[in-house]
Design a protein around this motif. Structure first.
Motif: not given
Length: 345
Positions: A140-141, A143-144, A147, A153, A156, A202
């Protein structure tokens, strides 16, 4: 029961009857024995009375222990063996008592083994879930942090579904200790819904699903935040999963009968077959839609139902094939949480 006892002793009764007939035959045929007819009748009557009295006495003595066991069998609880009376006669009651004692001991040992095995499974499951959360958090870190990257994305939404499944397993492992984990407080259901919608945004964007949220009144209820959010999450994920692309979800909050707060989540999915509807909350049941999707576990709605029992939330389901499904959560005003809150005011 006395008739059954006599049937059980029929061989003894036949033997006694034959002996009585033999005695009468000897008296009648042996010329050396002289007995008056009225004396013979008296002898037979006395013999039959003594025999019947003997059988009644033995019946009461031999069946007393079994009568107490039969009374116990009508109300068998967890500590049933503690209520089993000690035998008084030397035979055969002690043998029955020993058999029941061995059965009870075997059952207790089996139960301890199963509880130990279940505890180990729950511990392993919880440990595995926590281990899985570490790489998921790292993903998650990453992917964020990217962005602007289209591939990141696109991952996500897949990451979100993995996160939801892992989270579901964590709640499954905690379900057995749900009572000790409840922390009721006054909450706005609207806020809980918005938090879960934000978490699932999402997935909604991936399927281009819009959400229509309406509220006619204040939605304050007294419940547990974590577990209530999980129930809402299950209903929202099901609605999103079965909604068509470019579909729409309708969420409405209002007052039900007796001023109970009701939250209704309606989708535009394929709906539920009439024969599947009574079983959708059964553990492991996926139904026809679940088989078509090939991704249903049959655990989400079961967990939601079990949690709602503890939260004293009533569930109502309405569905028609081709017209979507509507699930309502009714927060009754007379539940124990609300009564406790009122006593503290």
């Amino acid at each position: 029961m006395f008739i059954a006892y006599l049937m059980y002793k029929k061989s003894w009764i036949v033997l006694i009857g034959l002996l009585l007939l033999l005695t009468n035959a000897l008296i009648q045929l042996d010329s050396g024995i002289r007995v008056e007819p009225h004396s013979l009748i008296y002898l037979n009557s006395l013999f039959l009375i003594i025999t019947l009295s003997f059988f009644i006495w033995r019946y009461n003595k031999e069946t007393a222990y079994y009568k107490s066991l039969r009374t116990l069998s009508d109300d068998v609880g967890e500590g049933w063996f503690e209520d089993v009376p000690k035998p008084h006669s030397s035979f055969p009651d002690p043998m029955v008592y020993t058999l029941l004692q061995n059965i009870h001991q075997h059952y207790q040992n089996k139960r301890r083994e199963e509880q130990s095995s279940q505890l180990m499974e729950h511990t392993d499951l919880a440990s595995w879930v926590h281990e899985m959360k570490t790489p998921l958090t790292a993903m998650k870190i990453t992917i964020d942090a990217h962005r602007s990257n289209e591939l990141a994305q696109r991952l996500n939404a897949s990451w979100l579904r993995m996160h939801l499944l892992i989270d579901q397993q964590l709640y499954i492992s905690r379900l057995a200790n749900l009572d000790s984990d409840l922390l009721p407080e006054k909450l706005e259901v609207k806020d809980l819904l918005r938090e879960e919608i934000r978490e699932l945004s999402t997935w909604c964007m991936e399927k281009n699903i819009s959400i229509d949220l309406t509220a006619n009144t204040v939605s304050a209820v007294y419940t547990d935040k974590k577990w209530c959010r999980f129930v809402i999450r299950q209903f929202l994920t099901n609605a999103i999963k079965y909604s068509p692309t470019n579909g729409k979800l309708f969420i409405h909050m209002g007052l039900h009968e007796n001023e109970s707060v009701i939250v209704t989540i309606k989708d535009e999915g394929p709906g539920i077959q009439a024969h599947d509807l009574p079983r959708i909350f059964d553990k492991g049941f996926t139904g026809e839609n679940g088989r078509i999707q090939n991704s249903a576990t049959g655990m989400g709605l079961y967990l939601a139902k079990e949690i709602c029992k503890k939260l004293h939330v009533r569930l109502e389901v309405d569905s028609a094939v081709g017209e979507g499904t509507s699930i309502s959560m009714v927060f009754t005003s007379d539940n124990p949480f609300e009564m406790l809150r009122r006593t503290l005011l």
